[in-house]
Design a protein around this motif. Structure first.
Motif, short mmCIF file in Angstrom:
data_model
loop_
_atom_site.label_atom_id
_atom_site.label_comp_id
_atom_site.label_asym_id
_atom_site.label_seq_id
_atom_site.Cartn_x
_atom_site.Cartn_y
_atom_site.Cartn_z
N PRO A 1 35.71 -56.79 -110.79
CA PRO A 1 35.80 -57.35 -109.94
C PRO A 1 36.41 -58.13 -108.59
CG PRO A 1 33.91 -56.34 -111.00
CD PRO A 1 35.33 -57.15 -111.92
N ASP B 1 39.27 -48.38 -102.47
CA ASP B 1 38.69 -46.99 -102.76
C ASP B 1 37.25 -47.64 -103.89
OD1 ASP B 1 38.47 -44.11 -101.82
OD2 ASP B 1 38.68 -44.62 -104.37
N ALA B 2 36.43 -46.42 -102.97
CA ALA B 2 34.77 -46.85 -103.69
C ALA B 2 35.38 -46.40 -105.54
CB ALA B 2 34.07 -46.21 -103.27
N GLU B 3 36.15 -45.67 -105.72
CA GLU B 3 36.01 -44.08 -107.13
C GLU B 3 36.60 -45.71 -107.81
OE1 GLU B 3 35.38 -39.28 -106.26
OE2 GLU B 3 37.57 -40.78 -106.37
N GLN C 1 37.73 -48.43 -107.27
CA GLN C 1 36.44 -49.31 -107.65
C GLN C 1 36.09 -49.82 -108.50
OE1 GLN C 1 35.05 -51.74 -104.02
NE2 GLN C 1 37.09 -52.02 -102.92
N SER C 2 35.61 -48.34 -109.45
CA SER C 2 33.88 -47.74 -110.70
C SER C 2 34.93 -47.49 -111.33
CB SER C 2 33.19 -46.61 -110.08
OG SER C 2 34.35 -45.46 -110.25
N GLY C 3 36.42 -47.84 -111.24
CA GLY C 3 37.17 -47.48 -112.79
C GLY C 3 36.80 -45.95 -113.61
N ASP C 4 36.53 -45.52 -112.65
CA ASP C 4 36.37 -43.86 -113.99
C ASP C 4 36.75 -42.91 -112.71
OD1 ASP C 4 35.01 -41.46 -114.83
OD2 ASP C 4 33.04 -41.13 -113.58
N TYR C 5 38.42 -43.12 -112.91
CA TYR C 5 39.34 -42.13 -112.90
C TYR C 5 39.79 -41.61 -114.28
CZ TYR C 5 42.02 -46.92 -113.30
OH TYR C 5 41.88 -48.09 -114.25
N TRP D 1 43.56 -38.66 -110.87
CA TRP D 1 42.50 -39.05 -109.60
C TRP D 1 43.68 -39.05 -108.30
CZ3 TRP D 1 43.26 -43.41 -106.49
CH2 TRP D 1 41.82 -44.10 -105.99
#
Ligand code: MV4
Length: 446
Positions: free
Chosen positions: A395, A426-428, A430-434, A438
């Motif tokens: 972060p 972008d929140a996605e 930032q979540s690291g879940d890609y 993506w």
């Protein structure tokens, strides 16, 4: 130690190699095309030689001109950078045949890894995990059908001489297989002069994770962890991270131990990167790159290592002088590739840069050959700057990248800076879940 190195490249990577040489007390020779006479890599080098007209095939790929430049300047080694001649086994062989040191692996290992079937064969023998698929080249359509039935659709047919996404065809069902087989072979023959193809199970939502290694000529092999390069568009990477937001330290260590043991057995030398697809907690080797990569700085920031310096020391016959236990992973690093392209259409946007202002401050690194007034030539890759940040956590690295992107100015041409600002916000992301899919979707939804 080497005294004078010819850098067979241009742009930011030529500068990157020059900087390592400078710090090691090694003199540098730049080579350049007529289009690059006023380029930064030429200005900074100790000497420079013009090797031909703008088109790469006449200059940066002109082996005879480059070897002549090395001879007339008395260089004792050649660093190829990335792209151009960096993975050309015949070039590596010719460099050594002329009594010069090639800063990279042996010609045999470059050749082996350039053949994607031979590379997988080698990794299979070294117990590196692979994607399920054909044991080697597909000999007939019947064999293709049998293997596809066994590993289940969807499957991919890939060109042995391909790599980097070139020459791949998906077959989602038995009905699609015949066409995929024909098209893949025809295209492979046309593009590479080699119609050998192989089959893999198609993984539908993997991450692209690659492992950086260094090997000296005394049997020492060390890894520097992974980079997550999943954020790509049409096989062009835009953002890379070290480490991967998806991996645990235990997974990294296990993969690293397996790979370094394998490469030690292979007798590999210098720098290398093993590419894996990662899905459902499993790694599958796909390709190995036998060169320094564009995204090497994120590894350097996290590990505190100068990979180019290490390449040069290894080429000079020195020992690494440290072991795996000495490699520590600190914090998180992110790289944004800033290219001279329209951030929506990705149309090339060469031309004059009126104002260039590089960001700075704690944990910010810019690898670029830009300067105010520089004209980006239309003949080469569109990369104009790599913006790299390092921070204690992911972060914080994202916040630092957002701050640095807002400071950076490249005026006069279109660049991908606005797209990078959108990705970081972008929140996605930032979540690291890609996954590898993506970014294409992110760009498409605008
Ligand atoms: C794959 C794959 C899915 N399954 N192999 C594309 C580049 C080349 N290095 C390998 N590539 C792929 N191989 C199997 N068995 C999906 C890709 C792929 C991809 C890989 C990494 C990063 C981006 C990609 C985008 C599309 C397809």
């Amino acid at each position: 130690m080497l005294k004078k190195i010819l850098i067979a490249n241009r742009g930011e990577i030529a500068l990157r190699v020059h900087r390592a040489c400078q710090e090691m007390g090694i003199r540098t020779v730049a080579v350049h095309s007529t289009a690059d006479a006023s380029a930064m890599h030429v200005r900074l080098a100790d000497e420079s030689v013009c090797i031909g007209p703008p088109l790469a095939r006449d200059s940066y790929l002109n082996v005879a001109a480059i070897l002549s430049a090395a001879a007339i300047t008395g260089a004792d080694a050649i660093h190829p950078g990335y792209g151009f001649l960096s993975e050309n086994a015949r070039f590596a062989e010719m460099v050594e045949a002329h009594g010069l040191t090639f800063i990279g692996p042996t010609a045999d290992h470059i050749h082996m890894m350039g053949d994607k079937i031979a590379a997988k064969d080698a990794m299979r023998k070294l117990n590196v995990p692979l994607v399920p698929g054909s044991p080697g080249a597909l000999e007939s359509f019947e064999e293709a059908r049998e293997i596809a039935e066994r590993i289940k659709y969807p499957v991919l047919i890939k060109a042995a001489a391909g790599g980097g996404g070139r020459g791949m065809k998906v077959a989602r069902s038995a009905e699609e297989l015949e066409e995929a087989w024909q098209v893949a072979r025809t295209e492979a023959k046309a593009a590479f002069g080699n119609d050998a193809v192989y089959m893999e199970k198609y993984l539908d939502r993997p991450r692209h994770i690659e492992l950086q290694i260094l090997a000296d000529t005394h049997g020492n092999v060390v890894h520097f962890g992974e980079r997550d390069c999943s954020l790509q568009r049409r096989h062009q990477k835009l953002v890379e991270e070290a480490g991967s937001p998806a991996l645990t330290a235990a997974e990294r260590n296990a993969l690293g131990a397996q790979v370094t043991a394998g490469l030690r057995q292979l007798g590999y030398r210098n720098a290398g990167t093993l590419e894996f697809l990662y899905q459902d907690g499993q790694f599958a080797f796909i390709e190995m790159n036998t060169r320094l990569q564009v995204e090497h700085p994120v590894t350097e920031m996290v590990c505190g290592v100068d990979l180019v310096r290490e390449q040069i020391r290894i080429a000079a016959g020195e020992k690494l002088g440290y072991g795996q236990e000495d490699v520590q992973f600190n914090g998180h690093a992110i790289e944004c590739r800033v290219t001279a392209e329209d951030p929506e259409s990705f149309a090339p946007s060469p031309g004059r840069v009126n104002t260039y202002h590089a960001p700075g401050g704690l944990g910010v690194r810019v690898d670029s050959a830009l300067y105010s007034g520089y004209a980006v030539p239309p003949h080469y890759d569109s990369l104009v700057a790599k913006l790299i940040v390092h921070a204690p956590s992911r972060p914080q690295a994202i916040a630092r990248m957002q701050r640095a992107l807002d400071e950076m100015v490249v005026d006069g041409i279109k660049t991908t800076l606005p797209l990078h600002r959108r990705i970081m916000a972008d929140a996605e992301f930032q979540s690291g879940d890609y996954t590898i899919h993506w970014l294409e979707r992110f760009v498409a939804r605008g």
